[in-house]
Design an enzyme around this catalytic site. Sequence first.
Site, short mmCIF file in Angstrom:
data_model
loop_
_atom_site.label_atom_id
_atom_site.label_comp_id
_atom_site.label_asym_id
_atom_site.label_seq_id
_atom_site.Cartn_x
_atom_site.Cartn_y
_atom_site.Cartn_z
NE ARG A 77 -114.37 53.35 50.97
CZ ARG A 77 -115.24 53.16 49.98
NH1 ARG A 77 -116.52 53.41 50.16
NH2 ARG A 77 -114.84 52.70 48.82
NE ARG A 146 -121.67 53.69 51.45
CZ ARG A 146 -121.03 53.27 50.37
NH1 ARG A 146 -119.89 53.82 50.00
NH2 ARG A 146 -121.53 52.28 49.64
CE LYS A 210 -122.32 53.43 46.58
NZ LYS A 210 -121.08 53.41 45.79
CE LYS A 212 -120.84 57.81 48.05
NZ LYS A 212 -119.90 57.70 46.93
CB CYS A 431 -111.10 56.04 41.05
SG CYS A 431 -110.83 54.99 39.61
CB CYS A 437 -111.32 48.70 41.76
SG CYS A 437 -113.07 48.95 41.45
CB CYS A 476 -115.42 51.53 35.74
SG CYS A 476 -116.24 51.75 37.32
CB CYS A 480 -114.61 56.14 42.75
SG CYS A 480 -115.69 54.69 42.77
#
Length: 570
Positions: A77, A146, A210, A212, A431, A437, A476, A480
């Site tokens: 990424r 991120r 993380k 953001k 996503c 994934c 899930c 995302c």
Amino acid sequence: MTVKTANALSEDENLKSRSRFLRGDIAADLADAVTGAVSTGSGKLLKFHGIYQQDDRDLRNERQQQKLEPLYSFLLRLRLPGGICTPEQWLALDDLARRYAYPSLRITTRQTFQYHGVYKRNLKALVAGLAQAGLDSIAACGDVNRNVVSHNNPCLSSLHAELHHWSRLLSEQFLPKTRAFQEIWLDEKPVADAQPEQEPLYGATYLPRKFKIGLALPPHNDIDVFAQDLGFIAIVKRGKIAGFNVSVGGGMGMTHSDVATYPRTADVIGFCRSDQVLTVAEQILSIQRDFGDRSNRKHARFKYTLDDRGTDWFLRELTSRLGFQLEPAQAFRFEHNGDPLGWVQGQQGLWHLTLGILSGRIKDTPETAWLVGLREIARIHQGDFRLTANQNLTVAGVSADNKPRIEALLAEHRIPLPDNWSGIRRHAISCVSLPTCGLAMAESERWLPDLLSLLEPVLQRNGLSEDAITLRVTGCPNGCGRPFLGEIGLVGKSLGRYNLYLGAGFAGERLNKLYRENLTEDEIVAVLTPLIEQYGKQRHKGEHFGDFLIRKKHVAAVTAGRDFHTGDNK
Ligand code: SRM
Ligand code: SF4
């Protein structure tokens, strides 16, 4: 205020502190040609370098039967603050995809690119190729700040440029200082043991989880600012950005059946001047560094730190660290989500084309030569490319002379203009999910086209084809595709089954609520059809689907993350 007593540090914390600033055994694991995988510890540390180990889940069973190890490959990424790249960079990105990865570029919900299917032996060449193009993947994943997302409206070029400027500065300010990335991937001379490195901001264990950051420009909420740990909402006075309202504690991820986890929309806590942005961001991030839960990763996001300790505590802590108080938040209003698809003319007479790219997947198919076509466009394009947080792509800054040439290339490569797209298709996000994934429970990206083709006729029958409805699908509950901000949110439970969430605010200002569980595709359409019919007949002028469902008491309005699971859904 409900603050948990200190528990033992999670294994990830120990791994980080032993890692010698994110080196660990990565170099040795990359050199091990016996397996296509890396060790568990390296797998976790690689995330800080923007890389995830995965395996092709479509082939898992077959390979197991053949007694082969899973078909390991890696996701890479990029860090691309504000989602902008030049035509030269596009050509390099495209070339690297064809050489070292699945021949595809995937636009993510955080305005950057992902490569999938990179074999271990190709990782180093890919990272080096990116570096040559002035690109990197440092801190694109891992327990750090991120990719910083920023509003994408090419028509407002000067304001957009200002926001992009802040997104770059914020991204750079929070880059890890370790030279591990340069050593491992770019063969820089190792830092001598005698000169230990420092991470002045992060420390040796980086963040608990993380983090953001996003910058929005009302009335557009194309980046879903309330899903960000830290948001800056631009306040424009006399055509210039005077400063930003600051929002804190957004996040989407949760676990099915664990009510201690929940999505949360951020709270607006005040206003700061533009020259205070970096200081405010640093102090907020440092509070999460110092107070975030380092014992339980499911409870480690900033949203839980805030809910556990309370906003009053947080504001006192922030004021004491800043040495000044944030000013009261200024009035603002979000009206839109999504992107203005198609051609628009902006400042200085330049044209901008936003292409709708379902799920952000750019690859050649029998119907559309996406990769080839965009490569040809990059060869003649004199502006830049802008990725949106809705997985779309803007070819920005096209002169009137170049516009017909670009239109001809689009036609030649059968790249569709989104002019005939329905309102729901324009506002659909999914996503990645299967097959790459590792956390996916159900299909998402591969299912979205089928789902849309089932819902569009229902909308058409009810005169709603043009109406904007936000649809978010994920495989899930990690969230995302920001599914809990969809007026319709579908979240995978198991193969072929989804939980249906309804009633989010159209402009991303309110979470949705669980409406039905464990539905098959047929059941989803059957449950949504009467609601859509009722909406077609009984909505007020301009009323959005999510608001309508709440007015009609199909679902309750969720005004705080903590209420996401509580009470009756009505
Ligand atoms: Fe995500 C984990 C893909 C945006 C919340 N996310 C993952 C992983 C890496 C799975 C894994 O850990 O093994 C997925 C890789 C799938 C693949 O094969 O590509 C993955 N996330 C994505 C992307 C590519 C989805 C997309 O379709 O575009 C997005 C990449 C963004 C980027 O460029 O940085 C992506 N992920 C998000 C967002 C949306 C956002 O940031 O606006 C969220 C919800 C917001 C938030 O963070 O709360 C999100 N991803 C998660 C979570 C849950 C975190 C949590 O707080 O519980 C996980 C799992 C985890 O971290 O443990 C996760
Ligand atoms: Fe994977 Fe779940 Fe994220 Fe989808 S939401 S990419 S299935 S982690």
